[in-house]
Structure formats: structure tokens, C-alpha cells
Write an enzyme that holds these catalytic residues in place. Structure first.
Site, PDB file in Angstrom:
ATOM      1  N   GLN A 278       2.897  15.605  41.837  1.00  0.00           N
ATOM      2  CA  GLN A 278       3.602  15.552  40.628  1.00  0.00           C
ATOM      3  C   GLN A 278       2.506  14.702  40.229  1.00  0.00           C
ATOM      4  O   GLN A 278       2.527  14.523  39.154  1.00  0.00           O
ATOM      5  CB  GLN A 278       5.533  15.320  40.781  1.00  0.00           C
ATOM      6  CG  GLN A 278       5.687  16.503  41.973  1.00  0.00           C
ATOM      7  CD  GLN A 278       5.612  17.497  40.680  1.00  0.00           C
ATOM      8  OE1 GLN A 278       5.915  17.977  40.315  1.00  0.00           O
ATOM      9  NE2 GLN A 278       5.142  18.538  42.146  1.00  0.00           N
ATOM     10  N   HIS A 281       0.850  15.383  36.803  1.00  0.00           N
ATOM     11  CA  HIS A 281       0.960  16.336  35.770  1.00  0.00           C
ATOM     12  C   HIS A 281       0.571  15.625  34.670  1.00  0.00           C
ATOM     13  O   HIS A 281       0.074  16.221  34.193  1.00  0.00           O
ATOM     14  CB  HIS A 281       2.027  16.308  35.888  1.00  0.00           C
ATOM     15  CG  HIS A 281       2.279  18.013  36.974  1.00  0.00           C
ATOM     16  ND1 HIS A 281       2.404  19.415  36.467  1.00  0.00           N
ATOM     17  CD2 HIS A 281       3.511  18.851  38.181  1.00  0.00           C
ATOM     18  CE1 HIS A 281       2.440  20.012  37.141  1.00  0.00           C
ATOM     19  NE2 HIS A 281       3.092  19.250  38.509  1.00  0.00           N
ATOM     20  N   GLU A 347      14.483  15.828  39.199  1.00  0.00           N
ATOM     21  CA  GLU A 347      13.902  17.210  38.985  1.00  0.00           C
ATOM     22  C   GLU A 347      13.831  18.073  40.013  1.00  0.00           C
ATOM     23  O   GLU A 347      13.736  19.472  40.774  1.00  0.00           O
ATOM     24  CB  GLU A 347      13.063  17.813  37.787  1.00  0.00           C
ATOM     25  CG  GLU A 347      12.307  18.436  37.827  1.00  0.00           C
ATOM     26  CD  GLU A 347      11.218  18.555  37.172  1.00  0.00           C
ATOM     27  OE1 GLU A 347      10.846  19.456  36.615  1.00  0.00           O
ATOM     28  OE2 GLU A 347       9.956  17.635  36.899  1.00  0.00           O
ATOM     29  N   HIS A 348      12.692  17.512  41.411  1.00  0.00           N
ATOM     30  CA  HIS A 348      12.487  18.098  42.575  1.00  0.00           C
ATOM     31  C   HIS A 348      13.064  16.527  43.271  1.00  0.00           C
ATOM     32  O   HIS A 348      13.037  15.597  43.459  1.00  0.00           O
ATOM     33  CB  HIS A 348      11.323  18.037  42.313  1.00  0.00           C
ATOM     34  CG  HIS A 348      10.469  18.819  41.758  1.00  0.00           C
ATOM     35  ND1 HIS A 348       9.730  18.344  40.433  1.00  0.00           N
ATOM     36  CD2 HIS A 348      10.337  19.658  41.465  1.00  0.00           C
ATOM     37  CE1 HIS A 348       8.998  19.465  39.452  1.00  0.00           C
ATOM     38  NE2 HIS A 348       9.516  20.199  40.168  1.00  0.00           N
ATOM     39  N   ASP A 381       6.702  25.235  43.315  1.00  0.00           N
ATOM     40  CA  ASP A 381       6.055  25.298  41.892  1.00  0.00           C
ATOM     41  C   ASP A 381       5.264  27.208  41.675  1.00  0.00           C
ATOM     42  O   ASP A 381       4.640  26.923  40.470  1.00  0.00           O
ATOM     43  CB  ASP A 381       4.540  24.696  41.793  1.00  0.00           C
ATOM     44  CG  ASP A 381       5.206  23.409  41.940  1.00  0.00           C
ATOM     45  OD1 ASP A 381       6.600  23.279  41.335  1.00  0.00           O
ATOM     46  OD2 ASP A 381       4.650  22.369  41.503  1.00  0.00           O
ATOM     47  N   HIS A 440      50.743  33.440  14.314  1.00  0.00           N
ATOM     48  CA  HIS A 440      50.205  33.939  16.027  1.00  0.00           C
ATOM     49  C   HIS A 440      51.678  34.509  16.775  1.00  0.00           C
ATOM     50  O   HIS A 440      51.164  35.345  16.781  1.00  0.00           O
ATOM     51  CB  HIS A 440      50.202  32.547  16.882  1.00  0.00           C
ATOM     52  CG  HIS A 440      48.573  31.806  16.301  1.00  0.00           C
ATOM     53  ND1 HIS A 440      48.282  31.835  14.925  1.00  0.00           N
ATOM     54  CD2 HIS A 440      47.503  32.134  16.910  1.00  0.00           C
ATOM     55  CE1 HIS A 440      47.028  30.677  14.893  1.00  0.00           C
ATOM     56  NE2 HIS A 440      46.865  31.005  16.310  1.00  0.00           N
TER      57      HIS A 440
END
Length: 450
Positions: A278, A281, A347-348, A381, A440
Site C-alpha cells: 500500500q 501507491h 480503508e483496508h 485490489d 394536510h
């Protein structure tokens, strides 16, 4: 909070939280996060959005020349270029993409919800009907890497939802004559996407949100979309935030992140490899190890030193692991580790512990959970069948990863006949009067008059 770094891989900090318990507010303030502030770009991004909104294709082409170094006549990629990219694609890559598409589509189709129908009495029915959005704009980033997998992850759930029209945008690449990367084009062709635009950044988001009129060009303009999905840099994320409401968005994605909950049973080689996977990235990518084993932490540091030195993007990985967003967090036990991970909302999240499935079942906040030694994040992924467009920056506390529901709307349909209305008319009238909204009640009472 103690922060240390020993002599083995010294750039990765250690946060020693053993013997300490934090409230949720204290925990959130202490968790390692990337120092990214999209607000600092808001003015520049708003200017780009305004230009595209008012100047159309001319602004898009000028911005492509400025930011991407390419001179385009139009953003639309010719159909022949999509076919050529697929014809020239490495057969092994094509096979991998096709397998990824097959698995992702199977999972996405299983997510499609059924309509819900409830009958209260004879003649009284309420239905929740799921309807796909009409048109979707898919954003696939360029930058440091090539992301054909993101084409799949965005397109497949939109197609499974039944969206009628898909348009894809990806930044033009100077080395490919102003076209998006050919692997991106090939993936689009495999998925049956015929409308691909060579445009990136905030300008692509603006074009999808507001559309571009171009009546005099036989290739036409860009029709506005209903939902924009796909990850991107801080400019893309900021643009999505600024157009939210004009269109729907999947999320305002930040830098990628991995958290690993591990005990003494974990394999340090696997842990280090996954943190690196990761970190490559982006320099702002986060890698966090939460463990109750100081011995594992030390072994992971040794592995990181060896593996980082031999990986391709060594400098990028070192920067990410050395940033404030990455750390090893030492905890007393798995109970505290679960508390930290559920507060971090990664996230992961990988779980590498004794009885990993049982531990993973207690995770309540994560974009995706990867269980055991043989479910690394990189599997998700590409080929697990799950979606890799996931909530970042702690938003997994309240948000979900990209899925079919991102591209669906729930429409409620109410059907009551005269008798069914009469049975609840008194309740409606009484509640309307209680809220001082007598008209109403009148709207019901007028139907009761004979």
C-alpha cells in the site's frame, strides 16, 4: 503517547499504548493520519469548475495543455483507439482483466436488492422500488500508476445496477499521443464502454457534473451525469466535494491506507509485504500495524528494512512509511487492538491472528476486511471479486465501499384505495392538527365527504 523508532527501519514510528486506555475522542485525536488538507486547494479547484462550466470544451482543452502537456482537438477518444488498445494488449493482462471482471460482476449482481412490498390492509400497499441512475461518470486516475482495475471496480457495479449510460474519463498521457493509457482503453473496451474522454483532474469532474455543449462538432459535447464515481488525487476529491448536490458522488477519497491487526502468530514477512504494497501507491499512503506482540513488531521492522530495499519504488515507500500517517501501535491485547482498529476505521484492514475469522467478525468499521494469511489487500485490489473503491480517512465509520447501491435510487410508491384511506383518515387529521398544519388534514377530509 510514546513515539519511538529503533535502529531497525528507523523511519517507522512506534506508538506504545500499552497500559493506556483512551476515550473515543482521545483515540481519534491520536491515531496516525496523513496531513492532507483539501481545503487549501478549494479556491483553485472552484476556479477550474467555473471555467469548464462557462467555457466548455475550450476550457477543457486549454487545461489539458497546461496540466498534461498535450494539445487535443476534443476529449472524446475515437472508437478505433479502444479497439486498437485491446488488440495490442498483452494476452496475460487481458486474461487477468477478464477474470477480474467475471468475479466482480458475480459479486455485484448478488448485491442487487429486491423491491420491498408491504400490504397493511386490503387496498393499502407501500412499495420500495429500486431504480438505477440514468448516467454515470467514471473517473480513473493517471499519475504514479496505471489503474485498469479501477475501470472494472467502477464500471461493473454501475452495469449491474442497470445504469443506461456510462462515460469514462482518464487523464491524457503525453507519451501516448494525448490518449489515456492504452491499458485503461483496453479495459474500457472489454467492459463495453464506448464513451471515453481524455480528461483528468478537477476539470473532468466539472465536465461530468455540468456537461459540455458542443452542437457544431459532429462528435458532440459531454452530457451531464447523475453520479460520479472513482478515486483521484486531492484536486479530484475536492472537485467531487464541490459538485456534490449537483450530482451524486461515491465518496471523497483520500490517500490509500492499510491497517493490520496481528498477534504473535502472524508471519512478519507477510505483514511487511502488505504494508509495502500500500505504501507504494503514494507518499501520503498510510500503513499501520496494531499488535500486542513487541517481538512481532521488531521482526516486521527487520523485514521492512530488507523488503523496502529491494522493492521498485523504494523512495516512495520509505517516505510513506516515515510519514505521520504510518506507525506500529503496541497494545496490551487483542481487545485493545480491536478498539483501536474500530476507531481507526481503515480503508483496508487485515486480520492476522489466532482464530482470525472470529476476530474479524468483531470489526465494526472498515472499508474491507481481509481475513487470515492468504487474503492480502492486493487480492482485493484485483481479483477477489470485492470492490477496491473504499472509504478512507476514517469515513468507514459511516460510509461503505463502492457497490451496486451507489448507482441505485429507492423510490417509494404508495397505493391506497378509498376504503384503506378512510381507515386511517382520523389519524392523519389528528396528527395534522397537532402539527398546526390543518390543510394536510383537509386534503384527507375532503375525500371523505359524500
Amino acid at each position: 503517547m510514546t513515539s519511538t523508532a529503533d535502529t531497525t527501519f528507523p523511519t517507522l514510528a512506534t506508538l506504545d499504548w500499552r497500559g493506556r486506555r483512551f476515550s473515543r475522542a482521545q483515540l481519534k485525536s491520536r491515531l496516525p493520519r496523513p496531513l492532507v488538507n483539501s481545503q487549501t486547494t478549494a479556491d483553485a479547484v472552484q476556479e477550474i469548475i467555473d471555467r469548464v462550466r462557462h467555457e466548455g470544451m475550450g476550457a477543457l482543452l486549454e487545461l489539458s495543455a497546461r496540466f498534461d502537456g498535450v494539445n487535443l482537438e476534443h476529449t472524446l477518444v475515437p472508437a478505433g483507439e479502444l479497439q486498437r488498445a485491446l488488440d495490442e494488449l498483452d494476452p496475460k493482462v487481458r486474461e487477468a482483466l477478464e477474470e477480474s471482471i467475471t468475479r466482480a460482476r458475480r459479486f455485484a449482481l448478488a448485491q442487487v436488492p429486491a423491491d420491498a412490498v408491504v400490504s397493511y390492509d386490503q387496498g393499502a400497499t407501500v412499495t420500495q422500488r429500486w431504480v438505477p441512475v440514468r448516467r454515470v461518470g467514471l473517473y480513473v486516475p493517471g499519475g504514479l500508476a496505471v489503474y485498469p482495475s479501477s475501470v472494472i471496480m467502477n464500471a461493473v457495479p454501475a452495469q449491474a445496477a442497470g445504469a443506461q449510460s456510462l462515460a469514462l474519463a482518464s487523464p491524457p498521457q503525453k507519451e501516448f499521443g494525448g490518449l489515456p493509457h492504452p491499458t485503461i482503453l483496453a479495459a474500457a473496451k472489454l467492459l463495453g464502454i464506448t464513451e471515453v474522454h481524455a480528461m483528468g483532474g478537477a476539470q473532468a469532474v466539472a465536465a461530468f457534473a455540468y456537461g459540455v455543449d458542443l452542437e457544431d462538432d459532429p462528435r458532440g459535447g459531454i452530457e451531464p451525469v447523475d453520479v460520479i464515481s472513482g478515486p483521484g488525487n486531492v484536486f479530484v476529491a475536492t472537485a467531487k466535494r464541490l459538485v456534490k448536490g449537483v450530482v451524486g458522488i461515491d465518496a471523497e477519497a483520500g490517500p490509500t491506507e492499510i491497517a493490520i491487526l496481528a498477534d504473535s502468530s502472524a508471519n512478519p514477512r507477510y505483514v511487511a509485504a502488505d504494508m509495502i504494497s500500500q505504501a507504494e501507491h503514494d507518499e501520503n499512503a498510510a500503513a499501520v500495524l496494531v499488535t500486542d506482540s513487541p517481538e512481532l513488531a521488531q521482526s516486521v521492522r527487520i523485514e521492512l528494512e530488507q523488503q523496502v530495499a529491494s522493492t521498485k519504488h523504494t523512495e516512495r515507500v520509505q517516505t510513506a512509511l516515515g510519514g505521520e500517517q504510518s506507525a506500529i501501535i503496541l497494545v496490551d491485547d487483542l481487545e485493545q487492538g480491536l478498539e483501536v482498529c474500530n476507531g481507526y476505521a481503515a480503508e483496508h484492514l487485515e486480520v492476522m491472528t489466532h482464530d482470525a475469522a472470529s476476530v474479524a467478525s468483531r470489526i465494526t468499521a472498515a472499508g474491507a476486511v481481509f481475513v487470515g494469511d492468504f487474503a492480502p489487500v492486493s487480492l482485493g485490489d484485483y481479483c477477489a471479486g470485492s470492490n477496491h473503491v473504499l472509504p478512507t480517512s476514517g469515513t468507514a465509520l459511516h460510509a461503505s465501499g463502492l457497490n451496486v447501491n451507489t448507482f441505485l435510487k429507492a423510490i417509494q410508491v404508495i397505493e391506497y384505495d378509498e376504503q384503506a384511506l378512510s381507515e386511517v383518515a382520523g389519524h392523519v387529521i389528528n396528527l395534522a392538527r397537532a402539527e398546526d398544519l390543518p390543510a394536510h388534514g383537509d386534503a384527507v377530509q375532503v375525500r371523505q365527504a359524500k
